[in-house]
Each structure stands twice: as C-alpha cells, then as structure tokens.
Motif scaffolding. Structure first.
Motif, PDB file in Angstrom:
ATOM      1  N   MET A  37       0.639  -1.297  -0.002  1.00 25.56           N
ATOM      2  CA  MET A  37      -0.187   0.140   0.215  1.00 25.56           C
ATOM      3  C   MET A  37       0.946   1.350   0.011  1.00 25.56           C
ATOM      4  O   MET A  37       0.693   2.567  -0.598  1.00 25.56           O
ATOM      5  CB  MET A  37      -0.757  -0.112   1.085  1.00 25.56           C
ATOM      6  N   ILE A  38       1.989   1.289   0.660  1.00 25.35           N
ATOM      7  CA  ILE A  38       2.873   2.513   0.612  1.00 25.35           C
ATOM      8  C   ILE A  38       3.351   2.517  -0.670  1.00 25.35           C
ATOM      9  O   ILE A  38       3.502   3.832  -1.082  1.00 25.35           O
ATOM     10  CB  ILE A  38       3.963   2.077   1.942  1.00 25.35           C
ATOM     11  N   GLY A  39       3.719   1.461  -1.390  1.00 27.20           N
ATOM     12  CA  GLY A  39       4.404   1.769  -2.510  1.00 27.20           C
ATOM     13  C   GLY A  39       3.552   2.137  -3.508  1.00 27.20           C
ATOM     14  O   GLY A  39       3.593   3.246  -4.309  1.00 27.20           O
ATOM     15  N   TRP A  40       2.217   1.695  -3.409  1.00 29.28           N
ATOM     16  CA  TRP A  40       1.020   1.963  -4.547  1.00 29.28           C
ATOM     17  C   TRP A  40       0.589   3.605  -4.155  1.00 29.28           C
ATOM     18  O   TRP A  40       0.678   4.351  -4.858  1.00 29.28           O
ATOM     19  CB  TRP A  40       0.177   0.982  -4.569  1.00 29.28           C
ATOM     20  N   LEU A  41       0.256   3.818  -2.803  1.00 31.74           N
ATOM     21  CA  LEU A  41      -0.535   5.090  -2.619  1.00 31.74           C
ATOM     22  C   LEU A  41       0.403   6.234  -2.115  1.00 31.74           C
ATOM     23  O   LEU A  41       0.368   7.266  -2.802  1.00 31.74           O
ATOM     24  CB  LEU A  41      -1.440   4.493  -1.621  1.00 31.74           C
ATOM     25  N   VAL A  42       1.166   5.741  -1.275  1.00 34.27           N
ATOM     26  CA  VAL A  42       2.061   6.804  -0.849  1.00 34.27           C
ATOM     27  C   VAL A  42       3.148   7.263  -1.996  1.00 34.27           C
ATOM     28  O   VAL A  42       3.561   8.233  -2.204  1.00 34.27           O
ATOM     29  CB  VAL A  42       3.016   6.475   0.572  1.00 34.27           C
ATOM     30  N   ASP A  43       3.764   6.293  -2.320  1.00 39.00           N
ATOM     31  CA  ASP A  43       4.922   6.627  -3.642  1.00 39.00           C
ATOM     32  C   ASP A  43       4.197   7.207  -4.619  1.00 39.00           C
ATOM     33  O   ASP A  43       4.573   8.139  -5.472  1.00 39.00           O
ATOM     34  CB  ASP A  43       5.669   5.425  -3.948  1.00 39.00           C
ATOM     35  N   GLY A  44       2.905   6.709  -5.017  1.00 33.55           N
ATOM     36  CA  GLY A  44       2.228   7.180  -6.029  1.00 33.55           C
ATOM     37  C   GLY A  44       1.770   8.663  -5.904  1.00 33.55           C
ATOM     38  O   GLY A  44       1.898   9.358  -6.723  1.00 33.55           O
TER      39      GLY A  44
END
Lengths: 251, 93, 330
Positions: C139-146
């Motif tokens: 989720m961090i990769g997808w949403l936060v880094d996104g």
C-alpha cells in the motif's frame, strides 16, 4: 550429516548468508549515518541474493521438489546449518561490523576455494558471490581498521566486540566430517588453507587497527550441524511468520 | 566542527564517456567516499569508474562573471564547422 | 508529496514593479525558465523557503525508511525481502540527494538533522502511521509513493538547479517503488487467498485517507503557495494534485478488487473526475502537531540512531585526521 554432503554444503553457505542478512537488515533505517544505511543495505542485498542461489541449489540437489523459499521459510531451527557467528545479536554498530569482518575474512577464501569445486554449479555460485564478497571484505576491513585506530572510545568498542565474538570464529575453521567428505569429493576446499588465509588476514587487519588478538581459547560450535543458540529460534519466528501463519498463500 | 566533509562524486558511465558529476555525499576520508559513492550512486549499474573530490577543493567561476567569461565566444561563429560552405562536389568533410 | 505547508515568509506576492532591481532580474529569469544555481544571487525568502521545503522532503525520506523497514525481517519470500531492502535503501538515497541539494544553499546536513531531531523541522504526516500487516508495504508503494510521484514529477522542472536535478534522479527510481507495491498487491488481491484480500482491504481502509492528506490542505488562497508558485518551486496546487491522484488511483483499486473507504466517492461526468468525501483535517493537524499514532516512535528511532552513532562518526573522523596528519608529515 545427511547422505548428501553437497546438500549440507549449500545449506551451510545459504543459511549463514540468510541469517546474517536478517541480522544486518535490522539496522536499516537505524544506522549511524545515512551513507551507512545505504552501504549496509547493499551488503544485506548481496547476502539475500547469495542465499537464493545456495538454497536454490540445495533444493535442486535434494530433489524433493522444495524451493529455495520453502527451505528458507519452512524449516525449523534444528534444520538450519548456519554458523553460530551469523546469529549473534547485533550489539552496537562496532559489534555488527566486527562480526561482518570476521565472517568476510572466512567467506572470501572459502568462496575462492569453492570456485574450484568439482561441481560446476557450486563453482558458478562461488564465482558470482566472490565479486560481491571482495567488496564486503575491503569495506569491513577498512572500517575495522579505522575504528580500531580512531578515538579511544571507538577503539574500546571494537576491542570489546572482538573479544566477544572471538569464541565464535573457530567453527568456520574447524573441519568436521561433512567438511572432510566435501573436501574428499572435491566439492569444497580443504579448510586448512582457508584457515591460514583467515588468520593471516585477521592478524594483518587487527595490527593495523591497533587491536589485540584475543588468546585462543574455547570455541563454540554446533551451528554447522544444527545445534544453535537460543537466538535463531526468534530470528526464524519473525522471518517465517507470514509463511507459517498463511501456509496456503503465495506472495 | 565534527561533521564529515562533503565530497563531490563523478562517475564514468558504461559508455566510455568522461566522468560526469552525479551528486555529493559525506565521508570521513577519500577511501570511504569512494566506497560510499559506489553504494549510493551506482546502485543501478551506472558506473565503471569513480572520482571523488572534497567540495571545498573545487574552485568555481563566479556567476557574476558569466558575461565576460562566456559571451565573447558567441561572436566567433567561424569556430563552428557549419560556418564554412564546402562545395557539394567535394563530398563529405 | 513529502513537503506539506511550506511557509515562505511572504505577506503577499510582489509584482515586478514592487521589486528592486535584483529581485526583478531574478524573477524574470525564473519566468523565462532559466534555472537558478546555488552561488547566484537569490532573495533571502527564496533561499529560506527552499531550505525548508527540500529539508522537509529529505526528512520525510529518512523517517520514511522506518515504516517499511519494519517489515524487512518479515518479508514473506526471499525475493520480496530483496525488493523491500532495495526500496528502503532508495529512500535513504533520496534523502541523501535532497540533503545535498539543501546544502548547496549554505546549510549543513548536521544542522538540518538537528532541526529534525529537536522537532523543529517537520516531515510528511504519512510516516506517522503504523505498518500493521504485509499489505501495508504494498500500500505504501502504491498509494504513498504514487502520491509522492504526483508531486515530484512536476518538481523536476522547478527553478532551483540542484533540487531539480535531485528530483530527476529520484523520479527515475520512484516508479520502481510504486510498481513493486502494486505488484505485491496484485499477487495478494487477484492471485491470493480470501484472507490476503481481506488483509489488503484492511490496509487500504487505513491508508486511503492519510494518503489524500499527503497533498496538504487546500492552498488555493494561500499566499505561501502563490509565492512558491511564482518562484517555480511549487508547480501545482494541492487540490489539483489530489484530484489527479484520486482519478488515477480509483481504477487501479477496482482492478485489485479493493473498495475505497469513501461512501461519497463517485464519478462526476461533468468535471471528468471523481468527487470524493471530506477529508478529516482535524486528524491531519493532530498528526502534524505530534499526535499521530507513531510520531514519538519515529522521531525517537531517528534520534537514537543518530546519538548511538556519534562514537562511530567521531571514530572514523579521528582516524581520517590521523591519516592526513601522517601523510602531511611524510
């Protein structure tokens, strides 16, 4: 000893890399300086990569359809064959570096020997790992020297780390029946010259680091045949948590 | 001051070009600066050779001198090969 | 977006007429798209604002190592472990590039770290939330880094040379981050067990709103924001980026079979984007003030790393000095 010394060899190499990688990565985000976070992560990454190769070969040699991941995540501590030094707790950063150096000083000549293995798969893995480990040992030796010869505090910390870890260095140099069988079959090098190389490197490094070599004394052993310290159980409990809690899941 | 000095990092890429400035980092000495540069700036196989130099040793032209330093070369169009028309019959030159 | 609500010291944005000759020449160069380099003349406000913004961004990267590093030891396969290690290592690298960019403005990294450790400097609110299950890493990769990429891509064109160059390097690496996160979630949500899907749903329930808060409160009327935009160190408004993020993310969530925890979320044909519910800004301000679930642990971890490492940094420096002295004597 299993009836497949090659399987044991792969586990000894792979498990040691894995457990040390696990320990090393505990520092990520907590290292003393940003450059060190990044440097340590590279070491841990190399070790995880080597684990994949060794355990991959172990799985192949075993021929029971297990994968590298299954070997890593579904064996209990008694089936692990890593050196005890790898599972020693991190301690302070000097302790971690000293552990890395004492291991690197063995890992390097060991891999050199393994590049001449009669099994080409072993030789190939060793060849690849050796490039990475050449860097590891250059780095860890340089840091041990610099910290040993740094401030009185850094010197004291490195000396304490050395004294503490010294009894765990014997295991990698002492020949047991698996080592003998591996050497006999040409699969792995004679540990005698590996030991000589280790001693030479360590003595030279400690001299430059102005650190006193501890008197040779009692040496702990057992990791190579599955007799571990209490620490390994916790390391594996943490590492294997998801695979154990969700045995049918893929990730 | 107990901060590790700042170093500028130059990397020669895979293609045999000149070393190019890629960034900076902190290190206690040159040897460690090179190792850190390897770890920090070549994580994706970006380099084959590393130079490091302590930032304080770099002498730089002053931004205010930009005019006197660089404008004069503007008017020397004859330095560029396209300044000269070579007869077509002669072929590539 | 790792820098939230950066103050500029401006009360209003000056017009060209109100500026003195230096300021005017400076603004005209920015308007013409010319990059500003460290040693050049710049208004004090520009310098200070950039230091704040870049260091806040850098601090976010450094603190941002922690929530993900929390799962390195428990990554479920050797490959995921390697990917996560490499990813967290990149965050440290990004922090390093950014500190160096800030240093070109005449502040030292140690000073900036001191500001972080004393609580004077801020970092992104998002890293004060806990990573409770493995899906959180995805989720961090997808949403936060996104969300970070949304903000960082335009910043590659920002007016300050070193910042822009750092952003270019970071953006190149950041897309790996978002993709590895989404990939981990695809594996869990589309190819996994019902329990894994549940884990991912629990994760998005917790991360969705904090991710939207990353863009910061609406800044349509903010003087700071207008000034930063005039200086081209901020390219888009917070709401603009947030809308873009929602529009991009909703279909990706649908593909995963995840429900976005917002009953008001619906497609608005007229504006060609999604309408979404009200963000709980009280929560945001509480987190910023230090009352998020992990503020204390995060900062304490960084301070401990720094303090425990003092002997190490001093030891290496002492050795380097001895070596130099020996060299000089020879």
């Amino acid at each position: 000893m299993s009836d497949l010394p090659l399987f044991d060899l792969c586990l000894r190499m792979g498990d040691t890399c894995l457990v040390l990688a696990q320990r090393t990565s505990e520092w990520i985000g907590h290292a003393p300086v940003l450059e060190e976070d990044i440097g340590l992560a590279n070491i841990a990454l190399d070790l995880v990569g080597q684990t994949q190769l060794w355990l991959g070969l172990a799985a192949e040699v075993e021929g029971k359809g297990r994968s590298a991941d299954e070997l890593a995540y579904r064996r209990d501590q008694g089936a692990y064959r890593n050196l005890l030094i790898a599972e020693r707790p991190n301690g302070d950063f000097g302790h971690t570096l000293m552990r890395q150096y004492l291991f690197d000083a063995w890992h390097y000549p060991m891999l050199q020997g393994l590049t001449a293995s009669s099994d080409s798969r072993v030789a190939e893995i060793a060849e690849k790992a050796l490039k990475e480990v050449s860097y590891h040992i250059a780095r860890s030796a340089d840091l041990v020297i610099s910290l040993g010869d740094g401030t009185p505090e850094s010197h004291a910390r490195m000396q304490a780390a050395l004294n503490d870890l010294w009894p765990y260095t014997g295991e990698m140099l002492i020949v047991d029946e698996v080592d003998a069988a591996l050497c006999e079959a040409g699969l792995a090098p004679d540990l005698e010259p590996v030991s000589a190389a280790w001693h030479a490197h360590v003595e030279a490094t400690l001299t430059q680091a102005t650190l006193a070599k501890p008197a040779s004394g009692y040496m702990h052993k057992g990791g190579k045949r599955g007799l571990h310290s209490e620490h390994l159980g916790y390391i594996l409990a943490e590492m294997q948590f998801l695979q154990r809690a969700y045995p049918t899941a893929t990730w | 001051m107990n901060e590790w000095p700042l170093w500028e990092v130059f990397i020669r890429g895979q293609h045999g070009l000149s070393h190019r400035h890629v960034g900076s980092l902190h290190a206690p000495d040159a040897e460690k600066a090179i190792m850190a540069a390897r770890d920090v700036y070549t994580r994706r196989n970006e380099g084959v050779s590393i130079w490091v130099v302590e930032t304080r040793h770099i002498a730089a032209s002053a931004p205010g001198d930009k005019g006197p330093l660089f404008d004069p070369s503007n008017s020397k169009a004859y330095r560029h090969p396209t300044f000269f028309d070579i007869p077509e019959e002669v072929g590539a030159m | 977006m790792y820098a939230q609500m950066v103050k500029t010291d401006a009360n209003s944005v000056k017009t060209l007429d109100e500026m003195d000759a230096n300021e005017r020449a400076f603004q005209q160069r920015i308007d013409a798209g010319i990059k500003i380099e460290p040693k050049e003349w710049m208004p004090e406000g520009y310098r200070k604002t950039l230091i704040r913004q870049i260091s806040q961004h850098a601090h976010s990267e450094i603190v941002g190592q922690l929530p993900e590093a929390n799962w390195i030891s428990r990554a479920p396969t050797l490959e995921r472990k390697a990917i996560l290690l490499a990813k967290v290592q990149d965050e440290a690298g990004h922090g390093l590039y950014l500190y160096c960019a800030a240093e070109t403005l005449g502040v030292s990294r140690d000073e900036l770290l001191e500001q972080l450790h004393s609580g004077k400097a801020k970092y992104s609110s998002i890293f004060n939330y806990p990573t409770l299950n493995w899906a959180d890493v995805g989720m961090i990769g997808w949403l936060v880094d996104g969300a970070a990429i949304m903000n960082q891509v335009p910043l590659q064109r920002c007016s300050f040379g070193p910042y822009s160059r750092a952003m270019i390097r970071i953006c190149k690496e950041e897309s790996f981050h978002q993709r590895q996160g989404y990939d981990a979630l695809v594996k869990m949500c589309r190819q996994g067990t019902p329990e894994q899907l549940e884990m991912a749903q629990d994760s998005i329930n917790r991360w969705w709103w904090p991710a939207l808060m990353m863009f910061g409160p609406s800044d349509a009327d903010s003087v700071h924001s207008a000034q930063s935009m005039a200086w081209k160190i901020k390219i888009n408004s917070n709401d603009e980026l947030r809308q873009k993020f929602v529009d991009q993310t909703v279909p990706q969530a649908e593909y995963l079979g995840l429900k976005i925890p917002d009953p008001d979320l619906k497609w608005n044909e007229e504006k060609g984007g999604y309408d979404f519910g009200e963000i709980d800004w009280t929560e945001f301000y509480e987190v910023i003030k230090g009352n998020g679930p992990c503020n204390k642990e995060r900062l304490a971890a960084r301070v401990k790393a720094w303090d425990d490492g003092a002997w190490y940094r001093e030891g290496l420096l002492a050795h380097a000095r001895k070596k130099n002295a020996a060299k000089a004597a020879a």
